[in-house]
Design a protein around this motif. Sequence first.
Motif, PDB file in Angstrom:
ATOM      1  N   SER A 186      -6.766   5.061  -2.505  1.00  0.00           N
ATOM      2  CA  SER A 186      -6.716   4.502  -1.153  1.00  0.00           C
ATOM      3  C   SER A 186      -6.425   3.010  -1.144  1.00  0.00           C
ATOM      4  O   SER A 186      -6.232   2.417  -0.073  1.00  0.00           O
ATOM      5  N   GLN A 187      -6.381   2.383  -2.317  1.00  0.00           N
ATOM      6  CA  GLN A 187      -6.073   0.957  -2.392  1.00  0.00           C
ATOM      7  C   GLN A 187      -4.574   0.687  -2.348  1.00  0.00           C
ATOM      8  O   GLN A 187      -4.155  -0.440  -2.081  1.00  0.00           O
ATOM      9  N   LEU A 188      -3.771   1.722  -2.619  1.00  0.00           N
ATOM     10  CA  LEU A 188      -2.321   1.556  -2.606  1.00  0.00           C
ATOM     11  C   LEU A 188      -1.803   1.473  -1.172  1.00  0.00           C
ATOM     12  O   LEU A 188      -2.255   2.210  -0.290  1.00  0.00           O
ATOM     13  N   GLN A 189      -0.843   0.611  -0.935  1.00  0.00           N
ATOM     14  CA  GLN A 189      -0.234   0.476   0.380  1.00  0.00           C
ATOM     15  C   GLN A 189       0.827   1.543   0.634  1.00  0.00           C
ATOM     16  O   GLN A 189       1.175   1.829   1.780  1.00  0.00           O
ATOM     17  N   SER A 190       1.338   2.126  -0.429  1.00  0.00           N
ATOM     18  CA  SER A 190       2.360   3.164  -0.319  1.00  0.00           C
ATOM     19  C   SER A 190       2.389   3.951  -1.617  1.00  0.00           C
ATOM     20  O   SER A 190       1.739   3.595  -2.606  1.00  0.00           O
ATOM     21  N   TRP A 232       2.873   9.826  -4.972  1.00  0.00           N
ATOM     22  CA  TRP A 232       3.522   9.721  -6.285  1.00  0.00           C
ATOM     23  C   TRP A 232       2.499   9.343  -7.349  1.00  0.00           C
ATOM     24  O   TRP A 232       2.458   9.937  -8.436  1.00  0.00           O
ATOM     25  N   ASP A 233       1.665   8.370  -7.043  1.00  0.00           N
ATOM     26  CA  ASP A 233       0.614   7.955  -7.968  1.00  0.00           C
ATOM     27  C   ASP A 233      -0.289   9.128  -8.330  1.00  0.00           C
ATOM     28  O   ASP A 233      -0.665   9.314  -9.498  1.00  0.00           O
ATOM     29  N   PHE A 234      -0.639   9.957  -7.344  1.00  0.00           N
ATOM     30  CA  PHE A 234      -1.490  11.111  -7.583  1.00  0.00           C
ATOM     31  C   PHE A 234      -0.815  12.114  -8.514  1.00  0.00           C
ATOM     32  O   PHE A 234      -1.455  12.657  -9.430  1.00  0.00           O
ATOM     33  N   ARG A 291       6.274   4.723   5.658  1.00  0.00           N
ATOM     34  CA  ARG A 291       5.718   3.652   4.828  1.00  0.00           C
ATOM     35  C   ARG A 291       6.415   3.621   3.473  1.00  0.00           C
ATOM     36  O   ARG A 291       6.785   2.568   2.965  1.00  0.00           O
ATOM     37  N   ASN A 292       6.632   4.792   2.896  1.00  0.00           N
ATOM     38  CA  ASN A 292       7.227   4.835   1.564  1.00  0.00           C
ATOM     39  C   ASN A 292       8.686   4.413   1.576  1.00  0.00           C
ATOM     40  O   ASN A 292       9.176   3.796   0.633  1.00  0.00           O
ATOM     41  N   ASP A 332       6.962  -2.270  -5.390  1.00  0.00           N
ATOM     42  CA  ASP A 332       6.160  -1.054  -5.303  1.00  0.00           C
ATOM     43  C   ASP A 332       6.304  -0.216  -6.573  1.00  0.00           C
ATOM     44  O   ASP A 332       5.316   0.299  -7.110  1.00  0.00           O
ATOM     45  N   TYR A 333       7.544  -0.082  -7.028  1.00  0.00           N
ATOM     46  CA  TYR A 333       7.775   0.655  -8.269  1.00  0.00           C
ATOM     47  C   TYR A 333       7.101  -0.040  -9.442  1.00  0.00           C
ATOM     48  O   TYR A 333       6.488   0.593 -10.300  1.00  0.00           O
TER      49      TYR A 333
END
Length: 268
Positions: A181-185, A189-191, A224-225, A233-234
């Motif tokens: 939940s700390q990611l802005q976008s 993908w992170d998950f 957002r993405n 972001d990448y």
Amino acid sequence: MVLWKMKPVLPSLSIVVVTHNRSELLKRALSSILKCAKDGYEIILCADDSSAETIEVAKNFLRAQDSFIRIPSMRGPAESRNIGAKVARGKWILFVDDDDTFGDQHIDEILAILPEEKNKVLYFNYKRVVESREGPPFIQLDSKLMDISNRDPVELLIRNFIPMHALVFSAELFARHAFDSQLQSHEDWDFLISLLTSGADFEWVDCGRSDGVVVHIDASSTSRNRVADTALDYLSIYRKWPATDMSIKQVRSNLLDCMGIKIDCGAL
């Protein structure tokens, strides 16, 4: 006299729907799910708003076995998904945003193919639809079938190619992971990278239909993405999940270079 207490029948599949002030889109998403008349699934609707319209949709669409969770303040889709997954009763979990849909038979087909292996992540082809949302009614402007059957899951270490509602995984597997939940976008993908790097077994499944999973894109705005689809972001994702394979490091470096950031591949 002996009294028998019946155990509640738990659903096989929990479908977590996240929404924020988009009642007309939410109606469409829920309608696409409820085309499945079987009892083997539950819907968990997580709303990070308290609008009267969203509450009315929940009253009109959700069944007795479904759940409606109102989150008092805007926390974003990552936290909403995490909360929904925590109350899920199903052995398998599927996430969907309020602006996306499923084909008429897709939920039935998923219920028929759920495997026994808890380490599996099943994913599917999808249809990408660009639409005008000046209505309702929403007007389709373009569509394209996205065939990802030949994509190697290792490519997730470079960029995401699987929409969140185009996959299903076990609740047991999710219990060892969570959306950041700390990611802005790019929290989706992170998950997926977290699943991949933990050894989860990704398997493409042919459901036999081209419209089983539909990703809807608003032609007049960007998500957002899409707005955050930049080198920074990448780079943040790459630094969180450093690659061990030099060829992947190099591809990451080349991609960032095309986005305007030069960085030595050894740092990726």
